[in-house]
Write a protein that holds these residues in place. Sequence first.
Motif, short mmCIF file in Angstrom:
data_model
loop_
_atom_site.label_atom_id
_atom_site.label_comp_id
_atom_site.label_asym_id
_atom_site.label_seq_id
_atom_site.Cartn_x
_atom_site.Cartn_y
_atom_site.Cartn_z
N SER A 72 -1.82 12.40 4.09
CA SER A 72 -0.01 12.25 4.56
C SER A 72 0.33 11.01 4.07
CB SER A 72 -0.13 12.24 5.90
OG SER A 72 -0.63 13.00 6.41
N PRO A 73 0.88 11.38 3.01
CA PRO A 73 1.19 10.66 1.88
C PRO A 73 3.27 9.97 2.00
CG PRO A 73 2.36 12.67 1.12
CD PRO A 73 1.44 13.17 2.33
N ASP A 74 2.70 8.50 1.67
CA ASP A 74 4.11 7.82 1.67
C ASP A 74 5.52 8.83 1.86
OD1 ASP A 74 3.37 5.73 3.53
OD2 ASP A 74 2.04 5.44 1.83
N TYR A 75 5.15 8.84 0.66
CA TYR A 75 7.07 9.83 -0.25
C TYR A 75 5.93 10.97 -1.27
CZ TYR A 75 8.59 5.18 -0.09
OH TYR A 75 8.83 3.75 0.71
N LEU A 76 6.83 11.91 -1.64
CA LEU A 76 6.67 13.12 -2.34
C LEU A 76 7.63 13.37 -3.13
CD1 LEU A 76 5.40 15.95 -2.56
CD2 LEU A 76 7.04 16.43 -0.42
N TYR A 131 0.53 -1.14 -0.11
CA TYR A 131 0.22 -0.31 -0.09
C TYR A 131 0.93 0.85 0.11
CZ TYR A 131 -3.62 3.64 1.43
OH TYR A 131 -4.68 4.45 1.60
N ARG A 132 0.82 2.15 -0.89
CA ARG A 132 1.75 3.13 -0.93
C ARG A 132 0.45 4.46 -1.50
NH1 ARG A 132 4.39 -0.05 -0.18
NH2 ARG A 132 7.07 -1.10 -0.96
N GLU A 133 0.90 5.83 -0.81
CA GLU A 133 0.33 6.54 -1.55
C GLU A 133 0.68 7.99 -1.71
OE1 GLU A 133 -1.72 8.55 2.06
OE2 GLU A 133 -3.60 6.77 2.00
N ILE A 134 1.24 8.32 -2.39
CA ILE A 134 2.45 9.79 -3.39
C ILE A 134 1.91 10.52 -3.90
CG2 ILE A 134 3.75 8.97 -5.01
CD1 ILE A 134 3.36 6.11 -4.98
N VAL A 135 2.38 11.52 -3.61
CA VAL A 135 2.07 13.15 -4.19
C VAL A 135 2.33 12.99 -4.81
CG1 VAL A 135 1.58 14.95 -3.59
CG2 VAL A 135 0.32 13.10 -2.37
N ALA A 136 2.37 13.63 -6.55
CA ALA A 136 3.84 14.22 -7.18
C ALA A 136 3.46 16.11 -7.64
CB ALA A 136 4.16 13.43 -8.75
N ALA A 137 4.16 16.68 -7.02
CA ALA A 137 3.38 18.21 -6.96
C ALA A 137 4.22 19.48 -7.71
CB ALA A 137 3.03 18.04 -5.54
N GLY A 138 3.91 19.94 -8.04
CA GLY A 138 4.87 21.19 -9.17
C GLY A 138 3.90 22.15 -9.24
N PHE A 139 4.43 23.37 -10.19
CA PHE A 139 3.72 24.07 -10.81
C PHE A 139 2.89 23.54 -12.41
CE2 PHE A 139 6.38 26.91 -8.64
CZ PHE A 139 5.90 27.83 -8.47
N GLY A 140 1.67 23.88 -12.42
CA GLY A 140 1.07 23.48 -13.88
C GLY A 140 2.25 23.84 -14.45
N GLY A 141 2.51 22.60 -15.64
CA GLY A 141 3.20 22.82 -16.80
C GLY A 141 4.51 22.08 -16.57
#
Length: 182
Positions: free
Chosen positions: A66-70, A2-12
């Motif tokens: 609360s992700p496991d990985y960002l 089970y993994r919760e992952i968030v990928a984040a940045g600015f649009g584009g």
Amino acid sequence: MYREIVAAGFGGQGALMIGEILALAGIEENLDATWVPTYGQEKRGGDANASVILSSGEVVLPLVESPDYLLSLNEKSIRNWGPRVKDGGAVFYNNSLIEKVDGLSVKAFGIPCNEIAKKIGSEKSANIVLLGAYLAFDESVKFETVKSVIMEKLGKKSEKIAKLNIDAIEAGKEAFLEKYKK
């Protein structure tokens, strides 16, 4: 698993693409996978993130608090999401754009994604370099499955673009292993 992952940045910057590729790879591997993209009203430059859950069991609620990985493509995302990463998790960030990461209680791994992407021929693939670094650390989905998803998804647009992204993911994995797993 089970993994919760968030990928984040600015649009584009490609955070949503990272999330979609991870979710599609999870589906290919018969995992229950969710992908929840969130973005501002701006076409480019606003906040954008993708929450992904990969699970060998059923995903009941597709929200990630609360992700496991960002996987962070900009400094603002580190500030917003970094403190929420679970104990034992990790932050992967593009240190081409983020000078330093302070105040986190989890491991942080910087990869010069823009420089690597430029060397392989497309700075637009910096996001995929970061994805490769993450997969070198935690193969929540198989590396080969992710490469197959990239070929399927991007190969429809252009085989050249797909090949550049395959090179990017491999370069990200190599960079992580060279820097952190000596």
